[in-house]
Motif scaffolding. Structure first.
Motif, PDB file in Angstrom:
ATOM      1  N   CYS A   1      10.325 -15.241  15.714  1.00 13.02           N
ATOM      2  CA  CYS A   1       9.797 -14.374  14.659  1.00 13.02           C
ATOM      3  C   CYS A   1       8.357 -13.950  14.912  1.00 13.02           C
ATOM      4  O   CYS A   1       7.764 -13.246  14.079  1.00 13.02           O
ATOM      5  CB  CYS A   1       9.855 -15.092  13.311  1.00 13.02           C
ATOM      6  SG  CYS A   1      11.511 -15.451  12.705  1.00 13.02           S
ATOM      7  N   ALA A   2       7.780 -14.351  16.032  1.00 11.44           N
ATOM      8  CA  ALA A   2       6.341 -14.189  16.240  1.00 11.44           C
ATOM      9  C   ALA A   2       5.860 -12.754  16.037  1.00 11.44           C
ATOM     10  O   ALA A   2       4.790 -12.522  15.462  1.00 11.44           O
ATOM     11  CB  ALA A   2       5.958 -14.679  17.637  1.00 11.44           C
ATOM     12  N   ASP A   3       6.629 -11.773  16.478  1.00 10.10           N
ATOM     13  CA  ASP A   3       6.154 -10.388  16.429  1.00 10.10           C
ATOM     14  C   ASP A   3       6.278  -9.740  15.055  1.00 10.10           C
ATOM     15  O   ASP A   3       5.831  -8.607  14.859  1.00 10.10           O
ATOM     16  CB  ASP A   3       6.882  -9.537  17.476  1.00 10.10           C
ATOM     17  CG  ASP A   3       8.356  -9.341  17.149  1.00 10.10           C
ATOM     18  OD1 ASP A   3       8.967 -10.286  16.621  1.00 10.10           O
ATOM     19  OD2 ASP A   3       8.885  -8.246  17.416  1.00 10.10           O
ATOM     20  N   VAL A   4       6.872 -10.443  14.080  1.00 10.80           N
ATOM     21  CA  VAL A   4       6.976  -9.878  12.734  1.00 10.80           C
ATOM     22  C   VAL A   4       6.260 -10.735  11.683  1.00 10.80           C
ATOM     23  O   VAL A   4       6.337 -10.433  10.485  1.00 10.80           O
ATOM     24  CB  VAL A   4       8.453  -9.676  12.322  1.00 10.80           C
ATOM     25  CG1 VAL A   4       9.119  -8.635  13.200  1.00 10.80           C
ATOM     26  CG2 VAL A   4       9.226 -10.990  12.361  1.00 10.80           C
ATOM     27  N   LEU A   5       5.563 -11.757  12.107  1.00 15.65           N
ATOM     28  CA  LEU A   5       4.862 -12.615  11.154  1.00 15.65           C
ATOM     29  C   LEU A   5       3.632 -11.942  10.561  1.00 15.65           C
ATOM     30  O   LEU A   5       3.050 -12.458   9.599  1.00 15.65           O
ATOM     31  CB  LEU A   5       4.464 -13.940  11.815  1.00 15.65           C
ATOM     32  CG  LEU A   5       5.608 -14.908  12.141  1.00 15.65           C
ATOM     33  CD1 LEU A   5       5.062 -16.157  12.816  1.00 15.65           C
ATOM     34  CD2 LEU A   5       6.390 -15.282  10.882  1.00 15.65           C
ATOM     35  N   ASP A   6       3.230 -10.792  11.106  1.00 14.92           N
ATOM     36  CA  ASP A   6       2.062 -10.107  10.569  1.00 14.92           C
ATOM     37  C   ASP A   6       2.272  -9.647   9.128  1.00 14.92           C
ATOM     38  O   ASP A   6       1.313  -9.448   8.385  1.00 14.92           O
ATOM     39  CB  ASP A   6       1.696  -8.909  11.452  1.00 14.92           C
ATOM     40  CG  ASP A   6       2.828  -7.893  11.583  1.00 14.92           C
ATOM     41  OD1 ASP A   6       4.009  -8.288  11.439  1.00 14.92           O
ATOM     42  OD2 ASP A   6       2.538  -6.721  11.840  1.00 14.92           O
ATOM     43  N   ARG A   7       3.510  -9.506   8.700  1.00 14.33           N
ATOM     44  CA  ARG A   7       3.785  -9.072   7.326  1.00 14.33           C
ATOM     45  C   ARG A   7       3.895 -10.240   6.360  1.00 14.33           C
ATOM     46  O   ARG A   7       4.022 -10.044   5.148  1.00 14.33           O
ATOM     47  CB  ARG A   7       5.047  -8.216   7.278  1.00 14.33           C
ATOM     48  CG  ARG A   7       6.318  -8.923   7.738  1.00 14.33           C
ATOM     49  CD  ARG A   7       7.281  -7.934   8.359  1.00 14.33           C
ATOM     50  NE  ARG A   7       6.722  -7.414   9.610  1.00 14.33           N
ATOM     51  CZ  ARG A   7       7.158  -6.321  10.241  1.00 14.33           C
ATOM     52  NH1 ARG A   7       8.166  -5.653   9.737  1.00 14.33           N
ATOM     53  NH2 ARG A   7       6.610  -5.921  11.360  1.00 14.33           N
ATOM     54  N   VAL A   8       3.855 -11.466   6.847  1.00 11.12           N
ATOM     55  CA  VAL A   8       3.959 -12.658   6.001  1.00 11.12           C
ATOM     56  C   VAL A   8       2.564 -13.074   5.528  1.00 11.12           C
ATOM     57  O   VAL A   8       1.643 -13.214   6.336  1.00 11.12           O
ATOM     58  CB  VAL A   8       4.630 -13.810   6.769  1.00 11.12           C
ATOM     59  CG1 VAL A   8       4.641 -15.081   5.921  1.00 11.12           C
ATOM     60  CG2 VAL A   8       6.051 -13.429   7.181  1.00 11.12           C
ATOM     61  N   GLN A   9       2.432 -13.283   4.219  1.00 10.37           N
ATOM     62  CA  GLN A   9       1.133 -13.629   3.637  1.00 10.37           C
ATOM     63  C   GLN A   9       0.928 -15.141   3.503  1.00 10.37           C
ATOM     64  O   GLN A   9      -0.172 -15.640   3.691  1.00 10.37           O
ATOM     65  CB  GLN A   9       0.986 -12.971   2.265  1.00 10.37           C
ATOM     66  CG  GLN A   9       1.187 -11.469   2.288  1.00 10.37           C
ATOM     67  CD  GLN A   9       0.257 -10.776   3.259  1.00 10.37           C
ATOM     68  OE1 GLN A   9      -0.963 -10.926   3.179  1.00 10.37           O
ATOM     69  NE2 GLN A   9       0.826 -10.007   4.194  1.00 10.37           N
ATOM     70  N   HIS A  10       1.965 -15.844   3.135  1.00 13.16           N
ATOM     71  CA  HIS A  10       1.930 -17.306   3.009  1.00 13.16           C
ATOM     72  C   HIS A  10       3.144 -17.872   3.735  1.00 13.16           C
ATOM     73  O   HIS A  10       4.262 -17.377   3.550  1.00 13.16           O
ATOM     74  CB  HIS A  10       1.972 -17.743   1.545  1.00 13.16           C
ATOM     75  CG  HIS A  10       0.853 -17.205   0.710  1.00 13.16           C
ATOM     76  ND1 HIS A  10       0.908 -15.957   0.126  1.00 13.16           N
ATOM     77  CD2 HIS A  10      -0.345 -17.731   0.359  1.00 13.16           C
ATOM     78  CE1 HIS A  10      -0.202 -15.745  -0.552  1.00 13.16           C
ATOM     79  NE2 HIS A  10      -0.984 -16.798  -0.430  1.00 13.16           N
ATOM     80  N   LEU A  11       2.914 -18.911   4.511  1.00 13.64           N
ATOM     81  CA  LEU A  11       3.978 -19.508   5.321  1.00 13.64           C
ATOM     82  C   LEU A  11       3.968 -21.020   5.132  1.00 13.64           C
ATOM     83  O   LEU A  11       2.926 -21.665   5.291  1.00 13.64           O
ATOM     84  CB  LEU A  11       3.760 -19.169   6.791  1.00 13.64           C
ATOM     85  CG  LEU A  11       4.634 -19.894   7.822  1.00 13.64           C
ATOM     86  CD1 LEU A  11       6.099 -19.486   7.681  1.00 13.64           C
ATOM     87  CD2 LEU A  11       4.131 -19.612   9.247  1.00 13.64           C
ATOM     88  N   PHE A  12       5.118 -21.562   4.771  1.00 12.97           N
ATOM     89  CA  PHE A  12       5.279 -23.015   4.701  1.00 12.97           C
ATOM     90  C   PHE A  12       6.341 -23.428   5.710  1.00 12.97           C
ATOM     91  O   PHE A  12       7.457 -22.906   5.683  1.00 12.97           O
ATOM     92  CB  PHE A  12       5.705 -23.480   3.305  1.00 12.97           C
ATOM     93  CG  PHE A  12       5.935 -24.974   3.229  1.00 12.97           C
ATOM     94  CD1 PHE A  12       4.888 -25.832   2.939  1.00 12.97           C
ATOM     95  CD2 PHE A  12       7.187 -25.517   3.472  1.00 12.97           C
ATOM     96  CE1 PHE A  12       5.083 -27.204   2.879  1.00 12.97           C
ATOM     97  CE2 PHE A  12       7.403 -26.880   3.427  1.00 12.97           C
ATOM     98  CZ  PHE A  12       6.343 -27.729   3.129  1.00 12.97           C
TER      99      PHE A  12
END
Length: 268
Positions: free
Chosen positions: A196-207
């Motif tokens: 998922c590395a190339d789409v994590l830019d749209r994630v604001q909070h990650l657990f």
């Protein structure tokens, strides 16, 4: 009893916290029930059926007392991806936090997914998309070891079965913003998160609940590298806190995992 032991260990933390006081009541009612027996439980105004009351009480502790998933957002209808939704406790919490949230709840184990579906229905939570598939790095299905409550995984020691999968990377790619991404997938995070590395830019909070299974590479550095490169700040905690780690390599005689961490990551 479990309630007394927990109170002695955390007296001030529990007694000054309404959720902590409720947890004591849950420990009293359910904490010493026989393991792995379907049980009807109640908390607040909710009613659920769970496959193991003991592990469920600890879910309540993590979600409501420790508030692992609490986050702030200005969005009136935040987008939440709940990967590893289990019996629905996290979904209920998210809906309390943000009633208008758009939630996708993924659960791989078919039996547990049925608990999830029924529990949300029982509590009139009808606007959650339930995906009865394993989040994975492709859509070809994944061999899954059976579990009894919250421990089914690709590394499961029981008999294995092929369950449908969905590539999480493709799910995230269709979103412009994901306010909260929860990944609690019992070891599969070391494969899924890098994909998922190339789409994590749209994630604001990650657990991420990180798991290291005995006999498998620990791969923590692999997970942290993805999180750092995605531009997050992060905090790592554990509920293990075992003494004499050079001698005691396992937590509470755990024959499956030798490390479990909670990684909370956010954007600044």
């Amino acid at each position: 009893m479990l309630a007394f032991r927990y109170l002695l260990k955390h007296p001030f933390h529990i007694l000054r916290n309404p959720a902590g006081r409720e947890l004591l009541g849950l420990f009293w009612r359910y904490g010493d029930r026989p393991r792995y027996q379907p049980t009807k439980v109640k908390f607040g105004h909710y009613q659920l059926e769970v496959p193991d009351a003991f592990s469920w009480t600890w879910q309540y502790e993590e979600i409501y007392v420790e508030a692992f998933y609490k986050f702030n957002t200005s969005a009136s209808a935040p987008v939440i991806y709940d990967c590893g939704a289990n019996v629905g406790m996290s979904v209920i919490y998210f809906k309390e936090l943000y009633p208008q949230a758009r939630i996708k709840a993924y659960e791989a184990e078919p039996v547990i997914a049925n608990y999830l579906t029924q529990n949300l229905k029982t509590n009139c939570i009808n606007d959650v998309e339930i995906v009865q598939k394993a989040v994975w790095k492709d859509n070809a299905g994944v061999w899954f070891g059976e579990g009894q409550a919250d421990d089914a995984s690709i590394y499961g020691q029981g008999s294995k079965k092929l369950v449908p999968s969905v590539r999480l990377r493709d799910e995230l790619a269709v979103e412009t913003r994901v306010d909260f991404l929860k990944i609690d997938i019992e070891g599969a995070e070391i494969d899924v998160l890098p994909d998922c590395a190339d789409v994590l830019d749209r994630v604001q909070h990650l657990f991420v609940e990180f798991h290291a299974y005995i006999g498998q590479p620990q791969a923590l550095a692999k997970v942290i590298e993805v999180i750092e490169k995605a531009g997050f700040r992060y905090y790592i905690d554990t509920n293990q806190h075992r003494k004499a780690p050079f001698v005691n390599h396992r937590y509470r005689n755990n024959d499956v995992m030798d490390l479990q961490l909670n990684i909370s990551a956010w954007r600044v």
